[in-house]
Motif scaffolding. Structure first.
Motif, mmCIF file in Angstrom:
data_model
loop_
_atom_site.group_PDB
_atom_site.id
_atom_site.type_symbol
_atom_site.label_atom_id
_atom_site.label_comp_id
_atom_site.label_asym_id
_atom_site.label_seq_id
_atom_site.Cartn_x
_atom_site.Cartn_y
_atom_site.Cartn_z
ATOM 1 N N ALA A 1 0.821 -1.213 0.000
ATOM 2 C CA ALA A 1 0.000 0.000 0.000
ATOM 3 C C ALA A 1 0.854 1.263 0.000
ATOM 4 O O ALA A 1 0.446 2.299 -0.535
ATOM 5 C CB ALA A 1 -0.926 -0.005 1.208
ATOM 6 N N ARG B 1 9.981 1.610 -5.956
ATOM 7 C CA ARG B 1 8.641 1.594 -5.363
ATOM 8 C C ARG B 1 8.316 0.256 -4.708
ATOM 9 O O ARG B 1 7.300 0.131 -4.013
ATOM 10 C CB ARG B 1 7.583 1.946 -6.421
ATOM 11 C CG ARG B 1 7.408 0.912 -7.520
ATOM 12 C CD ARG B 1 6.530 1.463 -8.638
ATOM 13 N NE ARG B 1 5.183 1.715 -8.201
ATOM 14 C CZ ARG B 1 4.155 0.882 -8.420
ATOM 15 N NH1 ARG B 1 4.357 -0.260 -9.055
ATOM 16 N NH2 ARG B 1 2.947 1.183 -8.014
ATOM 17 N N SER C 1 3.558 4.523 -11.127
ATOM 18 C CA SER C 1 2.475 4.223 -10.200
ATOM 19 C C SER C 1 1.693 3.031 -10.727
ATOM 20 O O SER C 1 1.786 2.671 -11.894
ATOM 21 C CB SER C 1 1.555 5.432 -10.031
ATOM 22 O OG SER C 1 0.973 5.786 -11.272
ATOM 23 N N GLY C 2 0.922 2.430 -9.842
ATOM 24 C CA GLY C 2 0.146 1.275 -10.230
ATOM 25 C C GLY C 2 -0.529 0.678 -9.020
ATOM 26 O O GLY C 2 -0.321 1.123 -7.891
ATOM 27 N N PRO C 3 -1.380 -0.321 -9.206
ATOM 28 C CA PRO C 3 -2.085 -0.926 -8.085
ATOM 29 C C PRO C 3 -1.128 -1.548 -7.074
ATOM 30 O O PRO C 3 -0.075 -2.091 -7.441
ATOM 31 C CB PRO C 3 -2.949 -2.011 -8.759
ATOM 32 C CG PRO C 3 -3.013 -1.629 -10.202
ATOM 33 C CD PRO C 3 -1.717 -0.941 -10.498
ATOM 34 N N ALA C 4 -1.524 -1.486 -5.805
ATOM 35 C CA ALA C 4 -0.710 -2.102 -4.760
ATOM 36 C C ALA C 4 -0.587 -3.605 -4.968
ATOM 37 O O ALA C 4 0.435 -4.204 -4.647
ATOM 38 C CB ALA C 4 -1.321 -1.797 -3.384
ATOM 39 N N ARG D 1 1.408 2.884 -3.275
ATOM 40 C CA ARG D 1 0.247 3.575 -3.828
ATOM 41 C C ARG D 1 -0.062 4.858 -3.065
ATOM 42 O O ARG D 1 -0.293 5.919 -3.653
ATOM 43 C CB ARG D 1 -0.963 2.642 -3.781
ATOM 44 C CG ARG D 1 -2.215 3.201 -4.437
ATOM 45 C CD ARG D 1 -2.034 3.332 -5.932
ATOM 46 N NE ARG D 1 -3.262 3.787 -6.590
ATOM 47 C CZ ARG D 1 -3.327 4.080 -7.872
ATOM 48 N NH1 ARG D 1 -2.253 3.961 -8.643
ATOM 49 N NH2 ARG D 1 -4.461 4.488 -8.395
#
Length: 414
Positions: free
Chosen positions: A65, A331, A193-196, A68
């Motif tokens: 999480a 990330r 960025s992208g889904p957790a 994100r």
């Protein structure tokens, strides 16, 4: 060339220490809490084990999480949750509210410890990654041992509720300092960025991350088990007072810190992580056989406890230093750290009852504990050996999205 902001690194590590004090504050205060709130042994046990239970279930998801939500936001949110949890606990008049406060504190603690290493790397030059992440490993033994050592002196005047309020204030101060240093922790402008869920799945495909987690699990199972049962052993089998047994145990916890610092220095000097994990696991095994050998004098056995935890402290430093090497991208560092924290907490959750069962089955003979300790140490050696093999493999063939492993500076570890 990027320079390491040691002030930012120091504030991040200090924030982790203060967060870890929320673990160390409970054991000295537990007798007074049980007396005031009428807690049973089982209820007191849940108050003690809340952090480990949450960490064993949720740390990886917190790490995912963070990619994100943003590591700094999640760290500040975690510190705020710890403040409100401590305040709720300080005014709790029932077991239900006290347990709820510990769940809130524990959730905040997990959010803090899985995100701070990512913030440390943002304020660190690549050549210093292994050193600063190795130094990060002192947060838990230092913070918890300071709380354990100082609480007996503060409790008579403050009471356990006052102690909770003092630590709430210290946690709020850390959040303020971290926020004021926010410019040191800014994510790269081109950070993807992208889904957790994608971050978690990609992390789970990193074999090096699994090796680090396995090593950390075996270490924590041994180390935390000794810390949990040492006070009871000293009181029940050696006739020491509760206060003296607590002080001796806090000394053993504090002895972990020099090992953490030495471990950070060793990985910074290009000693391979796998070599350190193997050597540390074997040394801890040798010490464990002496610790549980009743033929040895008590002074020597306590000295072995100090060596066990001091040299053992090299292993978490080696494991944390691998976060950047085995994260598929920057990330993913929070998720890899979340996996390590989850493995650590599973070791804390499994170890104490497993040792208790072994000793009980052995008719109360503590030498029965060496079997489980030996098994954990051998598994740690296996994880270290496998890590040596993996780190000889080019990064683009061992990480999830090919070619995106985080570079380490100044060495040939990978």
């Amino acid at each position: 060339m990027q320079k390491t902001s040691w002030a930012a690194v120091g504030i991040a590590i200090f924030s982790g220490m203060v967060a870890a004090a929320a673990i160390g504050k409970v054991p000295p205060a537990l007798p007074a809490m049980r007396d005031q709130l009428g807690l049973t042994m089982v209820e007191a046990g849940w108050v003690m084990s809340t952090f480990a239970t949450l960490g064993g279930c949720c740390a990886l998801f917190f790490g995912g999480a963070s990619a994100r939500v943003g590591e700094l936001r999640l760290a500040l949110l975690g510190l705020a949750m710890m403040v409100f949890g401590a305040l709720l606990g300080a005014f709790a008049q029932s077991y239900t509210l006290l347990l709820l406060s510990r769940v809130l504190e524990g959730s905040g603690f997990i959010a803090v410890v899985v995100t701070l290493p990512s913030l440390i790397t943002r304020s660190t030059a690549p050549r210093d990654y292994r050193l600063t992440l190795g130094l990060w490993s002192i947060y838990l033994p230092f913070g918890s041992s300071v709380a354990m050592l100082t609480a007996p002196f503060l409790l008579p005047s403050l009471g356990w509720r006052g102690l909770w309020l003092v630590l709430a204030g210290a946690t709020l101060a850390c959040a303020t300092l971290l926020y004021r240093m926010r410019q040191r922790f800014v994510a790269p402008a081109n950070a993807p960025s992208g889904p957790a869920s994608d971050v978690i799945l990609e992390t789970l495909r990193s074999p090096g991350a699994w090796c680090l987690t396995a090593a950390f699990f075996t270490y924590t199972l041994q180390w935390f088990t000794l810390m949990v049962w040492l006070p009871s052993f000293l009181v029940d089998h050696r006739g020491l007072s509760v206060s003296l047994a607590g002080a001796l145990t806090a000394g053993v916890v504090a002895a972990n810190v020099p090992g953490n610092i030495v471990g950070g220095w060793l990985v910074h000097r290009d000693i391979r992580r796998g070599t350190l994990i193997c050597g540390t696991s074997l040394f801890m095994l040798a010490c464990a056989f002496g610790i549980f050998d009743e033929r040895l004098p008590d002074a020597l056995r306590y000295g072995l406890c100090l060596l066990f935890t001091s040299v053992g402290g090299i292993l978490p430093a080696a494991a944390f230093s691998g976060l950047t090497a085995h994260a598929p991208s920057p990330r993913h560092i929070g998720a890899v750290n979340g996996l390590l924290v989850q493995g650590s907490n599973l070791g804390q959750f499994i170890g104490p009852p497993a040792i208790a069962a072994a000793v009980t089955a052995g008719g109360g003979d503590w030498r029965a504990a060496t079997g489980l300790m030996a098994g954990a140490a051998v598994a740690g050696v296996a994880a270290g050996l496998l890590l040596l093999v993996i780190e000889r493999t080019p990064p683009d063939t061992r990480s999830a999205p090919a070619g995106h492993a985080v570079a380490e500076g100044g060495g040939s570890n990978c």
